[in-house]
Design a protein around this motif. Structure first.
Motif, mmCIF file in Angstrom:
data_model
loop_
_atom_site.group_PDB
_atom_site.id
_atom_site.type_symbol
_atom_site.label_atom_id
_atom_site.label_comp_id
_atom_site.label_asym_id
_atom_site.label_seq_id
_atom_site.Cartn_x
_atom_site.Cartn_y
_atom_site.Cartn_z
ATOM 1 N N SER A 183 0.829 -1.205 0.000
ATOM 2 C CA SER A 183 0.000 0.000 0.000
ATOM 3 C C SER A 183 0.866 1.259 0.000
ATOM 4 C CB SER A 183 -0.925 0.006 1.223
ATOM 5 O OG SER A 183 -1.765 -1.119 1.208
ATOM 6 N N LEU A 239 -7.422 6.010 -5.906
ATOM 7 C CA LEU A 239 -7.275 5.391 -4.589
ATOM 8 C C LEU A 239 -6.134 6.008 -3.789
ATOM 9 C CD1 LEU A 239 -7.308 1.667 -5.820
ATOM 10 C CD2 LEU A 239 -9.272 2.971 -5.030
ATOM 11 N N GLY A 240 -6.411 6.198 -2.483
ATOM 12 C CA GLY A 240 -5.343 6.520 -1.548
ATOM 13 C C GLY A 240 -5.008 5.275 -0.759
ATOM 14 N N ILE A 241 -4.125 5.398 0.244
ATOM 15 C CA ILE A 241 -3.774 4.224 1.039
ATOM 16 C C ILE A 241 -4.985 3.722 1.819
ATOM 17 C CG2 ILE A 241 -2.469 3.424 3.061
ATOM 18 C CD1 ILE A 241 -0.110 5.034 2.072
ATOM 19 N N ALA A 242 -5.650 4.643 2.514
ATOM 20 C CA ALA A 242 -6.736 4.224 3.397
ATOM 21 C C ALA A 242 -8.107 4.672 2.923
ATOM 22 C CB ALA A 242 -6.491 4.731 4.806
ATOM 23 N N LYS A 243 -8.167 5.617 1.970
ATOM 24 C CA LYS A 243 -9.465 6.120 1.545
ATOM 25 C C LYS A 243 -9.380 6.730 0.171
ATOM 26 C CE LYS A 243 -13.354 8.609 3.541
ATOM 27 N NZ LYS A 243 -13.786 9.437 4.661
ATOM 28 N N ARG A 279 -16.214 0.500 -11.666
ATOM 29 C CA ARG A 279 -15.984 0.469 -10.222
ATOM 30 C C ARG A 279 -16.578 1.679 -9.513
ATOM 31 N NH1 ARG A 279 -10.669 -1.092 -7.105
ATOM 32 N NH2 ARG A 279 -11.189 -0.315 -5.062
ATOM 33 N N TYR A 280 -16.443 2.837 -10.136
ATOM 34 C CA TYR A 280 -16.902 4.062 -9.498
ATOM 35 C C TYR A 280 -18.276 4.510 -9.961
ATOM 36 C CZ TYR A 280 -12.358 4.657 -7.357
ATOM 37 O OH TYR A 280 -11.242 4.480 -6.594
ATOM 38 N N ILE A 286 -12.293 1.042 -14.213
ATOM 39 C CA ILE A 286 -12.459 2.155 -13.262
ATOM 40 C C ILE A 286 -13.807 2.825 -13.456
ATOM 41 C CG2 ILE A 286 -11.331 3.997 -14.615
ATOM 42 C CD1 ILE A 286 -10.006 4.903 -12.004
ATOM 43 N N PHE A 329 -4.521 4.139 -9.393
ATOM 44 C CA PHE A 329 -5.553 3.149 -9.685
ATOM 45 C C PHE A 329 -4.849 1.838 -9.999
ATOM 46 C CE2 PHE A 329 -8.496 0.948 -12.643
ATOM 47 C CZ PHE A 329 -9.501 0.699 -11.720
ATOM 48 N N ASP A 365 -12.051 0.566 3.708
ATOM 49 C CA ASP A 365 -12.684 1.327 2.630
ATOM 50 C C ASP A 365 -12.416 0.644 1.296
ATOM 51 O OD1 ASP A 365 -13.287 3.221 0.604
ATOM 52 O OD2 ASP A 365 -13.201 4.811 2.115
ATOM 53 N N PRO A 366 -13.470 0.233 0.609
ATOM 54 C CA PRO A 366 -13.241 -0.470 -0.657
ATOM 55 C C PRO A 366 -12.518 0.382 -1.692
ATOM 56 C CG PRO A 366 -15.577 0.035 -0.356
ATOM 57 C CD PRO A 366 -14.889 0.352 0.929
ATOM 58 N N ASN A 367 -12.598 1.700 -1.555
ATOM 59 C CA ASN A 367 -11.888 2.569 -2.486
ATOM 60 C C ASN A 367 -10.537 2.973 -1.921
ATOM 61 O OD1 ASN A 367 -13.887 2.574 -4.504
ATOM 62 N ND2 ASN A 367 -15.050 4.087 -3.339
ATOM 63 N N SER A 368 -9.780 1.991 -1.483
ATOM 64 C CA SER A 368 -8.449 2.265 -0.947
ATOM 65 C C SER A 368 -7.472 1.210 -1.440
ATOM 66 C CB SER A 368 -8.469 2.280 0.586
ATOM 67 O OG SER A 368 -8.743 0.982 1.083
ATOM 68 N N VAL A 369 -6.233 1.608 -1.548
ATOM 69 C CA VAL A 369 -5.184 0.687 -1.956
ATOM 70 C C VAL A 369 -5.023 -0.424 -0.926
ATOM 71 C CG1 VAL A 369 -2.711 0.498 -2.364
ATOM 72 C CG2 VAL A 369 -3.958 2.445 -3.282
ATOM 73 N N SER A 370 -5.112 -0.061 0.359
ATOM 74 C CA SER A 370 -4.943 -1.073 1.410
ATOM 75 C C SER A 370 -6.010 -2.153 1.314
ATOM 76 C CB SER A 370 -4.957 -0.408 2.783
ATOM 77 O OG SER A 370 -6.115 0.389 2.945
ATOM 78 N N PHE A 372 -5.134 -2.134 -11.388
ATOM 79 C CA PHE A 372 -5.967 -3.001 -12.210
ATOM 80 C C PHE A 372 -5.121 -4.145 -12.753
ATOM 81 C CE2 PHE A 372 -7.522 -4.075 -16.523
ATOM 82 C CZ PHE A 372 -8.733 -4.639 -16.152
ATOM 83 N N GLU A 374 -7.345 -3.114 -1.505
ATOM 84 C CA GLU A 374 -6.943 -3.908 -2.669
ATOM 85 C C GLU A 374 -5.909 -4.957 -2.274
ATOM 86 O OE1 GLU A 374 -7.450 -3.494 -6.320
ATOM 87 O OE2 GLU A 374 -9.325 -2.554 -5.662
#
Lengths: 220, 528
Positions: free
Chosen positions: A53, B524-528, B496-497, B493, A95, A194-199, A97, A201
């Motif tokens: 991440s 995407l960020g690390i946590a959000k 997805r969004y 993408i 992003f 959060d599904p929209n996060s790298v972590s 993929f 993924e």
């Protein structure tokens, strides 16, 4: 976003009291009256447990962290340390993929600020080099801010963690010492929900890290 | 006198001879120049002048009486006997498998009495001439069953996919509906490094006066005849809100087989406006990706192309060639606000698959036929099979599926296409195109019928999946500019969004939902 785990706060202080008490009791009675207060500053290299991440967003899972704090040493052997440090680095949102990463050029600043309480034992046998080790608890502030974000899209959250550390200190002068130290920390369940996060993924959730640092100590 | 005359006459003769030679050379030069600039075969448009008066801006046409629908059901072309047939008789599209010998090819073709026609550029297949009395679909089916044949299909006609309606930025509800204002904060309209190809009825991209030969026609089989106007001069101007000549890349016309993809309809110009209308310039309306370059590729014909007797129509082979041309010439996003029903379109499918494999993202309108049987749109139906191609349905101002928008397993995303039943004229999509009063002169009857003008512009409200698709094409351009270069990743993408509409999860009405450019561009960020 602010995350607080109230159930862990009580356990946090209980642990501190227990560790300090145990270490104090282990010191010879004649030495227990000798208390010294020391200050220190440090610079280290931190590698985060959430390797993928941090690498995706910051380009690396490793970065420099600066810290400082106060040591209270009882009878030259038992110590309690309060330390605060800070890691800050700017990366960019991405992003992901099918194993490919696309950098989106949107600046993102990650700031990690741990406040740590550590108790430990110094193997002080009167030699110039004093090894030491300890364990402790931490409260970690995690901030993630991105360009073009609304306030509720940024993160400012706090998470509890635990750590083990060890090092060796060398006396350079009566009031000056230097130390090298390693620390392993774990901060579970910090992110990844959060599904929209790298972590999410990468299924990484631990804000913990491995840190190697050099330290300058002022005091006896 | 005689001497004088004698001495004078030879001098005059020399001058006359010299003038004659000069005249001859000049004549030849002019003829050669004219031949180069303006070939005058009966069918092809002739460029008569490069420069015309500036384009005429007729403002917003929001007080017009309701316009009768004229594309899908009663358009001029569809009213000419035979022209509304879904298939062009006398020829089919055929692709042999690699390694098929000449003898084997001849043997296969002999089964339908076919011969290959001249090879056309950008065609990865052959056009086969067959007897006009043979059913092209049956002939194609016969050949398609042969092991040496990759595919064979009839030449199905392709038409613009929008539903014409009756009915500036505050009146463009469609952009706030997909959070474009915040998306533009992140990516203000992409840049000229991205080229979007508009495979459509052409684009009002240049000025000039062109000559056309107008033939007689009837609007209905037994209706009054509209007289042939003969060779007429038709003025064209570049749409002021699409920018100057530098905005356009490699224009190409596959209907007239030249490099002047003039829009003789207005559909392609309106679609181009949604993709790239000049924005934040203090004039008119906005577009999605207002800094991209546009590639006009004309692959469908309008009514005037028909009246002027264009050599080609919009058929699968023409569309497939247009797709290959666009990719060969650097287009990274292709918008096809066109479609047809009927039999499958393997030639177009192969061309789109090839385009995607070469790094182009393809957007196709999902079709406007929901209330007329909701039959499968053949150019859109294979979107789920190709990662890097999306089929786009339409929503109205109420974020509900537009009354005309097709549903089906091939619908992957929806975008604003307008719905006049919800918001009237203001509920449809406003962009600049021709002033239709000066284009559809045949709608006023034979006595008032006159040559059209393509130099007069207005802001017109239109609706259709044709209008929805270019929102997605513009969105794709923004994503490419932002750094997402893989067509498959762009599709991923977008899905997805997407904002889920209708039943939870993917459904046949809304696909994965309404496009959300701002969220996708943010990534995407690390946590959000």
């Amino acid at each position: 976003m602010s995350v607080v785990h109230p159930n862990r706060v009580g356990g946090w202080w209980s642990s501190v009291v227990l560790i300090v008490a145990a270490l104090l009791l282990s010191a010879p009675a004649s030495a227990q009256s000798r208390v010294s207060l020391r200050g220190f500053g440090d610079v280290g290299r931190t590698t985060f447990a959430a390797t993928q991440s941090f690498t995706a967003v910051l380009g690396s899972d490793t970065g420099r962290a600066f810290g400082g704090g106060v040591d209270v040493v009882f009878a030259r052997r038992v110590f309690v340390t309060v330390r605060v440090s800070r890691f800050r680095r700017v990366g960019q949102r991405v992003f992901l993929f099918n194993g490919m990463q696309f950098d989106l050029g949107i600046p993102t600043t990650i700031t990690v600020t741990p406040l740590e309480l550590t108790a430990g034992y110094r193997f002080d046998r009167g030699w110039r080099l004093v090894p030491y080790g300890g364990a402790g608890i931490s409260r970690n502030r995690y901030e993630e801010t991105s360009a073009f974000s609304e306030a509720d899209e940024n993160i400012d959250a706090r998470f509890s963690g635990y750590h083990l550390m060890g090092g060796a200190e060398v006396r350079l002068a009566q009031w000056l010492g230097a130390a090298a130290e390693a620390q392993w920390a774990t901060v579970p369940n910090a992110f990844g929900n959060d599904p929209n996060s790298v972590s999410h993924e990468f299924e990484e959730s631990n804000l913990g890290s491995m840190t190697f640092r050099l330290k300058v100590v002022i005091g006896r | 006198m005689g001497r004088l005359g004698g001495s004078t006459v030879p001098a005059v003769s020399r001058r006359v001879a010299a003038l004659g030679i000069a005249g001859l050379v000049g004549g030849v030069w002019i003829a050669a120049t004219v031949a180069q600039e303006a070939p005058l075969p009966q069918r092809l448009p002739a460029l008569l002048a490069r420069v015309t008066a500036p384009a005429i801006d007729r403002g917003i046409r929001d007080q017009d009486p309701p316009r009768p629908p004229w594309r899908d059901s009663s358009g001029l072309m569809s009213s000419i006997p035979g022209s509304d047939a879904p298939v062009i008789p006398g020829s089919i599209i055929l692709k042999f498998r690699p390694g098929t010998t000449s003898e084997a090819r001849r043997a296969i073709l002999s089964q339908v009495g076919g011969t290959t026609m001249r090879a056309l550029p950008y065609a990865a297949f052959d056009l086969v001439s067959i007897d006009a009395t043979i059913d092209p679909e049956r002939a194609a089916k016969t050949l398609d069953a042969q092991p040496d044949v990759e595919y064979a299909q009839a030449r199905y006609r392709v038409r613009p996919a929008f539903v014409p309606n009756d009915p500036l930025y505050s009146r463009q509800w469609n952009y706030p509906a997909i959070d474009m204002e915040r998306a533009w904060d992140i990516n203000p309209g992409a840049t000229s490094s991205i080229t979007v190809a508009v495979l459509d009825s052409g684009v009002a991209y240049r000025s000039g006066v062109f000559g056309f030969n107008s033939q007689a026609f009837r609007l209905t089989a037994h209706g009054p005849e509209y007289p042939a106007l003969g060779f007429i001069s038709v003025p064209f101007a570049a749409a002021p809100e699409l920018g100057g000549v530098d905005r356009f890349v490699a224009p190409r016309d596959f209907i007239w087989d030249n490099n002047n993809p003039l829009d003789l309809d207005g559909h392609g110009t309106h679609v181009s406006g949604i993709i790239g209308q000049l924005t934040n310039n203090g004039v008119g309306v906005a577009g999605m990706a207002f800094n991209v370059r546009l590639m006009p590729v004309k692959v469908v014909s309008g009514d005037w192309d028909f009246i002027f007797d264009s050599p080609f129509e919009g058929t699968d082979d023409v569309v497939a060639r247009g797709i290959r041309y666009a990719v060969d010439n650097g287009a990274r996003v292709l918008n096809l606000s066109i479609g047809r029903t009927g039999r499958p379109a393997p030639a177009v499918q192969a061309a789109i698959a090839s385009a995607v494999s070469r790094g182009a993202f393809v957007v196709v309108a999902a079709g406007n036929g929901f209330e007329s049987g909701n039959t499968v749109e053949r150019l859109a139906e294979f979107a789920p099979e190709i990662d890097g191609m999306v089929a786009v349905g339409a929503i109205g101002r109420d974020r509900q599926r537009a009354f005309y928008s097709n549903t089906g397993s091939y619908v992957e995303l929806v975008a604003p296409g307008g719905d006049s039943r919800v918001g009237g004229r203001e509920g449809t999509i406003l962009q600049q195109t021709f002033d239709f009063d000066l284009v559809e002169t045949y709608l006023s009857g034979p006595t008032r019928y006159q040559a059209p003008r393509f130099d007069s512009f207005a802001y017109e409200f239109l609706q259709g999946t044709s209008m929805a698709a270019p929102h997605v094409a513009g969105f794709a351009a923004l994503l490419m500019q932002q750094g997402i270069t893989s067509p498959a990743a762009i599709e991923a993408i977008m899905k997805r969004y997407a904002t889920d509409l209708g039943p939870s999860g993917r459904d046949d009405e809304y696909g994965y939902g309404l496009i959300n450019p701002r969220a996708a561009l943010r990534g995407l960020g690390i946590a959000k």
